[in-house]
Design a protein around this motif. Structure first.
Motif, PDB file in Angstrom:
ATOM      1  N   GLY A  20      -6.939  -1.520  -7.837  1.00  0.00           N
ATOM      2  CA  GLY A  20      -6.529  -1.526  -6.435  1.00  0.00           C
ATOM      3  C   GLY A  20      -5.441  -2.551  -6.160  1.00  0.00           C
ATOM      4  O   GLY A  20      -4.978  -3.268  -7.046  1.00  0.00           O
ATOM      5  N   ASP A  21      -5.034  -2.645  -4.901  1.00  0.00           N
ATOM      6  CA  ASP A  21      -3.944  -3.543  -4.525  1.00  0.00           C
ATOM      7  C   ASP A  21      -4.319  -5.016  -4.693  1.00  0.00           C
ATOM      8  O   ASP A  21      -3.486  -5.833  -5.080  1.00  0.00           O
TER       9      ASP A  21
ATOM     10  N   LYS B 115       0.411  -8.302  -0.626  1.00  0.00           N
ATOM     11  CA  LYS B 115       1.188  -8.746  -1.791  1.00  0.00           C
ATOM     12  C   LYS B 115       1.046  -7.743  -2.936  1.00  0.00           C
ATOM     13  O   LYS B 115       2.004  -7.451  -3.664  1.00  0.00           O
ATOM     14  N   GLY B 116      -0.158  -7.192  -3.094  1.00  0.00           N
ATOM     15  CA  GLY B 116      -0.381  -6.186  -4.134  1.00  0.00           C
ATOM     16  C   GLY B 116       0.427  -4.928  -3.885  1.00  0.00           C
ATOM     17  O   GLY B 116       0.985  -4.346  -4.826  1.00  0.00           O
ATOM     18  N   VAL B 117       0.500  -4.503  -2.616  1.00  0.00           N
ATOM     19  CA  VAL B 117       1.305  -3.331  -2.271  1.00  0.00           C
ATOM     20  C   VAL B 117       2.782  -3.617  -2.528  1.00  0.00           C
ATOM     21  O   VAL B 117       3.511  -2.787  -3.077  1.00  0.00           O
ATOM     22  N   TYR B 118       3.233  -4.801  -2.134  1.00  0.00           N
ATOM     23  CA  TYR B 118       4.617  -5.209  -2.369  1.00  0.00           C
ATOM     24  C   TYR B 118       4.940  -5.200  -3.873  1.00  0.00           C
ATOM     25  O   TYR B 118       6.034  -4.785  -4.284  1.00  0.00           O
ATOM     26  N   ASP B 119       3.986  -5.600  -4.687  1.00  0.00           N
ATOM     27  CA  ASP B 119       4.196  -5.654  -6.138  1.00  0.00           C
ATOM     28  C   ASP B 119       4.304  -4.275  -6.774  1.00  0.00           C
ATOM     29  O   ASP B 119       4.678  -4.163  -7.946  1.00  0.00           O
TER      30      ASP B 119
ATOM     31  N   VAL C   4       0.839   1.469 -13.449  1.00  0.00           N
ATOM     32  CA  VAL C   4       0.349   2.505 -12.525  1.00  0.00           C
ATOM     33  C   VAL C   4      -1.153   2.756 -12.721  1.00  0.00           C
ATOM     34  O   VAL C   4      -1.933   2.625 -11.771  1.00  0.00           O
ATOM     35  N   PRO C   5      -1.637   3.118 -13.929  1.00  0.00           N
ATOM     36  CA  PRO C   5      -3.091   3.270 -14.088  1.00  0.00           C
ATOM     37  C   PRO C   5      -3.835   1.956 -13.874  1.00  0.00           C
ATOM     38  O   PRO C   5      -4.985   1.977 -13.401  1.00  0.00           O
ATOM     39  N   PHE C   6      -3.198   0.833 -14.198  1.00  0.00           N
ATOM     40  CA  PHE C   6      -3.844  -0.458 -13.961  1.00  0.00           C
ATOM     41  C   PHE C   6      -4.088  -0.666 -12.475  1.00  0.00           C
ATOM     42  O   PHE C   6      -5.186  -1.062 -12.054  1.00  0.00           O
TER      43      PHE C   6
END
Length: 550
Positions: A54-55, A293-297, A47-49
């Motif tokens: 960002g995404d 893909k970042g949001v999906y992750d 989460v902090p990462f």
């Protein structure tokens, strides 16, 4: 994962004259607590990462993480468990003279595998990065590959301690590894983002965090081992030990011990090779595909947290199942198997549905936006399947039935790959979330059928499912009503993210309270069964009070 350790720990401790159930459960509890801490840290640090990078940065990290996770899980955990099982068997036969030779064979064998994987990952980093559609990922693969070189020492030390029933050093090492890893990842990423904002360098720093964590574990275990060796006389092996049987057993046992832990990582690996590529092939721009893909992750840490809540409670009963299986006939373990399944189902459903109804707000609270909340809702339902699959796999492993369930898991991974190719072009990342659920459901159905065919038991009566359905509907209706009221009236004057924080936290507490009161009122889990669970005594007391005659 823990089940196999418990089974082997029981075998090792039975050989001791001072073995008893209290010692066994104490070691099991130590491993369980360490596993909870490690799982929490593994999920929470993301989460902090993500907030730092960002995404797009999260996409970069998640593309490479499965490679490192799969190899380290197999070598560090799987081989440690396999070695402890082999050492325990030799000790039980009175062949202590062979122990040094077995450890030497194991070290060289894991060393060979580690060097091979290191070369393949380091030298093949460019090829793998191109296969994922992003050549810049090669530097992350190269950075992460160094962690593999630490695996031989780590596996042998853990296996040696576990074979003697000394679970404390293993538990301490696991927690230290993860704590150091998280610190290096977050602190190192913060420095890089603050100075250059090079997201690929930040991803490489995250990989070096894994190296630092494993190194810390090696140092701690080596120190404890060295201290214990000072007070122990060691004898050299007087006879040769055949190499091939040891290598064969190490390979088979390590794979069977770690396969269930690898399932979630293998699904992530499939996503790494398919989602980003298919999104671009479907006409999406490169930058947008990375961010999608970042949001999906974001779903990965959410599911991991859900699994912590659901599976830990059920796996807390696993030592009892393992003990009953090992001590007498398998039938005596049946009531504990039924309870383990019911606990996994109960809290898997509660965690998944509770998260889903508040997910838009949790999404913004943790990751700054409500983007793709529908996708993450679908993704989060994997908590149910994963909780049940891990529980069933653990019990099957403890019964020595590994080959067919392993085939089911690999079949599920293949289904995930095929369904991603079919669904992602049409539905985007939502298609990937759907494919994950369908693939896990297939694994669950096959495994459940195999389990029942083998044991011929009923996991739960109809009244149990009726009670869970009632509790789930009550929770959903009340929480949805509260969320709508909170959004429109109660917390309308707050800023968007603060509002999401307040609604998320209060709605989760409300939902949990309603669900627990409902299942307690209906006695979904009996009072005597609650006593077998962490903090179950309080729940049993509450349930008795709630149902006392007025």
């Amino acid at each position: 994962m823990l089940y196999y350790s418990y089974r082997i720990m029981g075998v090792g401790l039975v050989m001791s004259n001072d073995w008893n159930m209290k010692t066994y459960m104490k070691g099991a509890a130590m491993l369980t607590i360490a596993a909870i801490i490690v799982k929490l840290l593994s999920a929470v640090y993301r989460v902090p990462f993500q907030n730092l990078v960002g995404d797009e940065g999260f996409y970069i990290y998640q593309q490479v993480y499965p490679f490192i996770g799969i190899i380290t899980t197999w070598t560090s955990f799987g081989f440690a468990v396999a070695l402890s099982k082999i050492l325990s068997d030799y000790k039980a036969l009175g062949k202590e003279y062979a122990i040094p030779r077995i450890k030497k064979i194991t070290f060289y064998y894991i060393g060979f595998i580690s060097i091979l994987f290191f070369i393949l990952l380091f030298m093949g980093a460019g090829f793998l990065a191109e296969a994922m559609g992003d050549a810049n990922l090669a530097q992350l693969l190269k950075a992460g590959s160094f962690v593999i070189l630490l695996m031989p020492m780590l596996a042998v030390l853990k296996g040696d301690f576990q074979s003697d029933g000394r679970m404390q050093p293993v538990a301490y090492a696991q927690v230290l590894e993860q704590a150091v890893r998280v610190f290096v990842i977050l602190f190192g990423t913060w420095i890089i983002v603050s100075t250059s904002f090079d997201l690929y360098k930040a991803g490489s720093m995250a990989m070096y965090g894994a190296v630092a964590g494993e190194l810390a574990g090696v140092v701690l275990l080596s120190f404890i081992y060295w201290k214990s060796m000072k007070h122990t006389k060691t004898e050299k092996a007087q006879q040769n030990v055949p190499v091939w049987p040891i290598i064969k057993n190490l390979t088979l046992l390590s794979l069977s011990a770690s396969i269930s832990a690898l399932l979630f990582l293998l699904f992530q690996l499939v996503d790494s090779f398919t989602v980003f590529q298919v999104l671009m092939e479907s006409g999406m721009e490169r930058q947008q595909a990375m961010e999608k893909k970042g949001v999906y992750d974001r779903g990965q840490p959410l599911v991991q947290l859900g699994i912590v809540i659901a599976s830990t409670l059920s796996l807390a009963i696993v030592p009892l199942v393992a003990h009953r299986m090992g001590k007498n006939s398998g039938r005596t373990a049946v009531p504990f198997m039924q309870l383990t399944y019911r606990v996994a189902f109960t809290f898997g459903i509660a965690a998944a549905l509770g998260l889903i109804v508040v997910l838009p707000y949790v999404n913004e609270m943790l990751f700054q936006t409500k983007e793709e909340s529908i996708t993450l809702m679908v993704f989060s339902f994997q908590i149910v399947w994963m909780s049940l699959i891990l529980t069933l796999m653990a019990m099957l492993q403890g019964s020595g039935m590994v080959k067919i369930p392993t085939f089911f898991l690999l079949l599920g991974v293949l289904c995930k790959w095929l369904l991603n190719s079919l669904l992602v072009p049409t539905y985007g990342v939502l298609g990937a979330a759907i494919s994950g659920n369908v693939s896990l459901a297939i694994i669950y159905v096959l495994m459940c059928y195999y389990f029942k065919k083998t044991w011929n038991i009923q996991f739960a009566p109809a009244v149990f499912y009726k009670g869970i359905t009632k509790a789930s509907l009550l929770m959903i209706v009340c929480v949805v009503a509260y969320v709508v009221l909170g959004d429109a009236v109660l917390f309308d004057n707050l800023s968007s993210r603060i509002q999401s924080v307040v609604i998320s936290l209060t709605a989760v507490m409300l939902g949990a309270a309603i669900f627990l009161v409902s299942i307690a009122k209906d006695r979904v889990i009996a009072e005597k069964e609650w006593f077998l669970l962490p903090f179950g005594r309080r729940m049993a007391t509450f349930q008795l009070w709630l149902n006392k005659e007025k």
